[in-house]
Motif scaffolding. Structure first.
Motif, mmCIF file in Angstrom:
data_model
loop_
_atom_site.group_PDB
_atom_site.id
_atom_site.type_symbol
_atom_site.label_atom_id
_atom_site.label_comp_id
_atom_site.label_asym_id
_atom_site.label_seq_id
_atom_site.Cartn_x
_atom_site.Cartn_y
_atom_site.Cartn_z
ATOM 1 N N VAL A 12 -46.807 47.245 84.583
ATOM 2 C CA VAL A 12 -47.712 46.109 84.463
ATOM 3 C C VAL A 12 -48.861 46.288 85.454
ATOM 4 O O VAL A 12 -48.641 46.701 86.596
ATOM 5 N N VAL A 13 -50.049 45.963 84.982
ATOM 6 C CA VAL A 13 -51.220 46.069 85.846
ATOM 7 C C VAL A 13 -51.171 44.923 86.853
ATOM 8 O O VAL A 13 -51.038 43.752 86.472
ATOM 9 N N VAL A 14 -51.242 45.242 88.119
ATOM 10 C CA VAL A 14 -51.223 44.180 89.127
ATOM 11 C C VAL A 14 -52.567 44.017 89.816
ATOM 12 O O VAL A 14 -52.851 42.966 90.378
ATOM 13 N N ARG B 227 -49.559 45.307 79.905
ATOM 14 C CA ARG B 227 -48.617 46.438 79.954
ATOM 15 C C ARG B 227 -49.367 47.719 79.659
ATOM 16 O O ARG B 227 -50.156 47.783 78.718
ATOM 17 N N VAL C 117 -53.827 49.457 89.642
ATOM 18 C CA VAL C 117 -52.499 49.658 90.220
ATOM 19 C C VAL C 117 -51.463 49.186 89.212
ATOM 20 O O VAL C 117 -51.541 48.077 88.688
ATOM 21 N N LEU D 251 -47.551 48.425 88.449
ATOM 22 C CA LEU D 251 -46.193 48.224 88.955
ATOM 23 C C LEU D 251 -45.246 48.720 87.872
ATOM 24 O O LEU D 251 -45.101 48.099 86.820
ATOM 25 N N CYS D 252 -44.650 49.864 88.149
ATOM 26 C CA CYS D 252 -43.842 50.503 87.113
ATOM 27 C C CYS D 252 -42.494 49.807 86.990
ATOM 28 O O CYS D 252 -42.066 49.062 87.875
ATOM 29 N N ASP D 253 -41.829 50.074 85.869
ATOM 30 C CA ASP D 253 -40.567 49.400 85.567
ATOM 31 C C ASP D 253 -39.471 49.741 86.580
ATOM 32 O O ASP D 253 -38.528 48.979 86.760
ATOM 33 N N ASP D 254 -39.593 50.902 87.240
ATOM 34 C CA ASP D 254 -38.568 51.285 88.217
ATOM 35 C C ASP D 254 -38.867 50.715 89.603
ATOM 36 O O ASP D 254 -38.190 51.043 90.578
ATOM 37 N N GLY D 255 -39.919 49.900 89.714
ATOM 38 C CA GLY D 255 -40.205 49.242 90.989
ATOM 39 C C GLY D 255 -41.194 49.962 91.871
ATOM 40 O O GLY D 255 -41.463 49.535 92.987
ATOM 41 N N THR D 256 -41.726 51.071 91.382
ATOM 42 C CA THR D 256 -42.720 51.791 92.190
ATOM 43 C C THR D 256 -44.130 51.349 91.801
ATOM 44 O O THR D 256 -44.356 50.824 90.713
ATOM 45 N N PHE D 257 -45.049 51.626 92.695
ATOM 46 C CA PHE D 257 -46.458 51.346 92.423
ATOM 47 C C PHE D 257 -47.199 52.657 92.178
ATOM 48 O O PHE D 257 -46.953 53.657 92.854
ATOM 49 N N LYS D 258 -48.111 52.627 91.204
ATOM 50 C CA LYS D 258 -48.877 53.846 90.885
ATOM 51 C C LYS D 258 -50.357 53.499 90.786
ATOM 52 O O LYS D 258 -50.711 52.526 90.114
#
Lengths: 234, 419
Positions: free
Chosen positions: B9-11, B43, B19, B21-28
């Motif tokens: 999800v775009v945060v 999404r 940025v 927020l990926c489904d596994d809890g990491t930020f990209k």
């Protein structure tokens, strides 16, 4: 901000609380910027014309929002911003997709209904993200910094999640974190079996996780930091 | 591959990136495209590694290619490109051709302005030497340096720089050039020579072609040319004419000693030439100037004889003739082409026999005989040419006869006067 809280503040503002209005606008600033940028299909800053139009539209939305009509606040804001932007583009003759016949109008209507339904689902998530953003800004953390502080390996990530759940058990430490905006590394390591090094290394990410964990009402965000069952089995 | 897909999800959206927020809890952090500004809460899926992989393969291939090219550049063709021979072709355009061991043309160099013109109009680098020579000759003809109505001369010198491999065949080169000339109906003398590396270096220092340097050496010895620049822009034909000209106005005025010295030198030169050029055709060309000189010498000697006879002292005669004796090899050389000198001698003898005049004459006769004997002993190379005599003698008989007549006249007169 939860629905009832939004309603409360809006009532406050409509009754003439200018300070609350200021605070409210500041809180939704990132959303306004993002919405304007999304509609313009380009990145906008606070100094651009489109942003001020969006800001004026947001201000009008505060005054005219009626929760009894069955819309979320953010959805209403987006709608108003979009309309004003289209008007602005027409004035500027830059917006070339003028509605010329009924067929196009009907098509647009369908699309907008679709979009509306989609955004109603999103609006709660957006609220949660905005709230998290507001919390993290107290600690001088922005989302774009988090990539470098994220543990890359699943095992370490799990460990950070465990540290976070351990940390929120100590109420005094949480209070310390909230008030001083500093992570009490030494006092936490004394009380737990965890070492200072992994905490220091992933401090910003750890604070983010703690924030999410402290707000179980953020249902959607909480889903992201739950250790997925598949990974636990492995 | 599934591992590398970031879904979330775009945060936050910033100027250059958004940025996730990926489904596994990491930020990209993901770079923004120009056309798309995502909404917060949207999404998004992002296939990061796939793009990187494609980019990576391209870059690695490029790197390998670059490495390969640089390696080639450093070590590859260097050995093959080494110059083995240097061939200088002179008509007037002076051209230097550098050849590798396979007789492929490595480089073409012009040694004067006319040569530059020829080089610009042909492209023979990487081709065989014989082909290159063929092209150069044909180009020279079409550029008008060789004409049908004029006799030209072509000289080609090959210097072996490394002394490692066999030089290109002289015969083949001569025939190639002759063939090309015949096609264009052009008469020209062709000379092919071999030279040493040292000779090439000398000529290179003088910044002149090897052929011209050879001519220059001879001309300088004769004192006809002082500055090397005088030779540079002249054609081989002109140079040869220059030599002939000077010999037509023989340097009779010069003192005997000087003459003899010069002759000695020229003999030395011709000796060198002999060693270097074994082929008859070449010798013919190369020695032309010498022959002229020598013939003039022989005339000189006649004049001397006259004067000696007038003095009437045989002993003196001997003494004066001796220096000429040392020259005699060169008249013999001439005989290779013109067949003059030896016959001259014999004719003289005959005349003298016929007349059977005074004792003095007989002594002269003996002297000449002696001279002949000496010649045969002294000079090995004259023997060779004597062998060739009969072949060329036929061509030159007309000239010889004419000259013989002239010579006949002179001694007879002297004889008449004597008694």
């Amino acid at each position: 901000m939860k629905d009832f809280k939004v309603k409360q503040t809006l009532l406050q503002i409509q009754n003439g609380d200018e300070l609350a209005r200021e605070r409210f606008i500041r809180y939704y600033k990132p959303y306004i910027l993002n919405a304007v940028g999304h509609i313009c299909k380009k990145y906008v800053t606070w100094s651009s014309d489109e942003t001020s139009i969006g800001l004026i539209a947001f201000n009008r939305a505060i005054d005219t929002f009626d929760s009894s009509k069955g819309r979320t606040f953010l959805n209403y804001v987006y709608l108003l911003i979009q309309r004003d932007m289209i008007d602005y583009f027409r004035k500027e003759k830059r917006y070339l997709h003028l509605v010329s016949n009924e067929e196009q109008l009907l098509h647009e209507l369908n699309a907008s209904i679709e979009f509306y339904q989609q955004s109603t689902n999103n609006s709660e998530l957006v609220e949660e993200i905005l709230e998290l953003n507001a919390k993290l800004s107290q600690y001088n953390i922005s989302f774009e910094q988090l990539e470098s502080h994220c543990p890359k390996h699943r095992k370490t990530r799990m460990k950070v999640f465990q540290i976070a759940s351990e940390f929120i058990k100590h109420k005094d430490l949480v209070d310390q974190l909230m008030h001083k905006q500093v992570f009490p590394v030494s006092s936490f390591t004394k009380r737990s079996t965890y070492h200072a090094k992994p905490i220091e290394r992933h401090r910003k990410y750890l604070i983010t996780i703690i924030m999410i964990k402290l707000h179980p009402e953020w249902v959607r965000l909480s889903n992201f930091i739950q250790a997925d069952p598949g990974s636990e089995k492995r | 591959m599934k591992k590398n897909i970031n879904e979330g999800v775009v945060v936050q959206v910033t100027e250059n990136q958004y940025v996730l927020l990926c489904d596994d809890g990491t930020f990209k952090n993901i770079p923004l495209t120009k056309t798309d500004i995502p909404m917060i809460g949207d999404r998004k899926t992002y296939k990061a590694k796939k793009r990187n992989l494609a980019f990576g393969t391209v870059s690695t291939v490029a790197m390998i290619a670059i490495l390969f090219i640089t390696f080639l550049g450093y070590f590859g063709p260097e050995d093959e490109m080494k110059t083995q021979f240097i061939a200088a072709i002179d008509i007037n355009p002076s051209i230097e051709v550098q050849l590798d061991s396979e007789l492929q043309v490595v480089k073409l160099l012009s040694l004067n302005t006319d040569g530059q013109k020829i080089i610009e109009s042909i492209d023979v680098e990487g081709k065989g030497f014989y082909q290159a020579v063929d092209q150069i000759i044909s180009q020279t003809i079409s550029a008008g340096y060789l004409k049908e109505d004029k006799d030209g001369s072509i000289e080609l010198t090959i210097a072996n720089v490394t002394n490692q491999s066999e030089p290109p065949s002289k015969n083949k080169l001569t025939t190639i050039i002759q063939h090309q000339l015949e096609r264009k109906n052009i008469v020209a003398t062709v000379g092919v020579f071999n030279e040493t590396k040292e000779f090439y270096e000398q000529s290179e220092q003088a910044n002149i072609s090897m052929n011209k340097y050879r001519h220059y050496q001879i001309l300088r010895e004769q004192g006809k040319v002082k500055n090397i620049e005088d030779v540079k822009e002249k054609s081989i034909n002109q140079l040869e004419n220059l030599m002939k000209k000077d010999e037509k106005n023989p340097s009779v005025k010069l003192e005997e000693n000087q003459n003899s010295q010069e002759n000695k030198k020229s003999n030395k030169m011709s000796d060198q030439n002999k060693k270097q050029h074994s082929e008859g055709a070449n010798e013919k060309k190369e020695n032309k100037p010498n022959t002229k000189q020598n013939s003039s010498d022989s005339i000189d000697s006649h004049n001397k004889k006259k004067s000696l006879n007038n003095n009437g002292s045989p002993s003196k005669d001997k003494a004066h003739v001796k220096p000429n004796d040392s020259i005699t090899p060169s008249p013999k050389q001439d005989s290779a082409k013109k067949n003059i000198a030896p016959q001259e001698n014999s004719k003289d003898n005959k005349k003298q026999k016929e007349k059977k005049g005074t004792l003095k004459k007989e002594t002269e006769h003996k002297q000449t005989n002696r001279r002949n004997n000496k010649d045969s002993k002294k000079d090995v190379r004259t023997e060779k040419e004597d062998v060739k005599k009969p072949e060329q003698g036929n061509n030159a008989t007309g000239e010889n006869q004419a000259e013989q007549k002239n010579t006949k006249g002179k001694p007879s007169k002297t004889n008449d006067l004597k008694p």
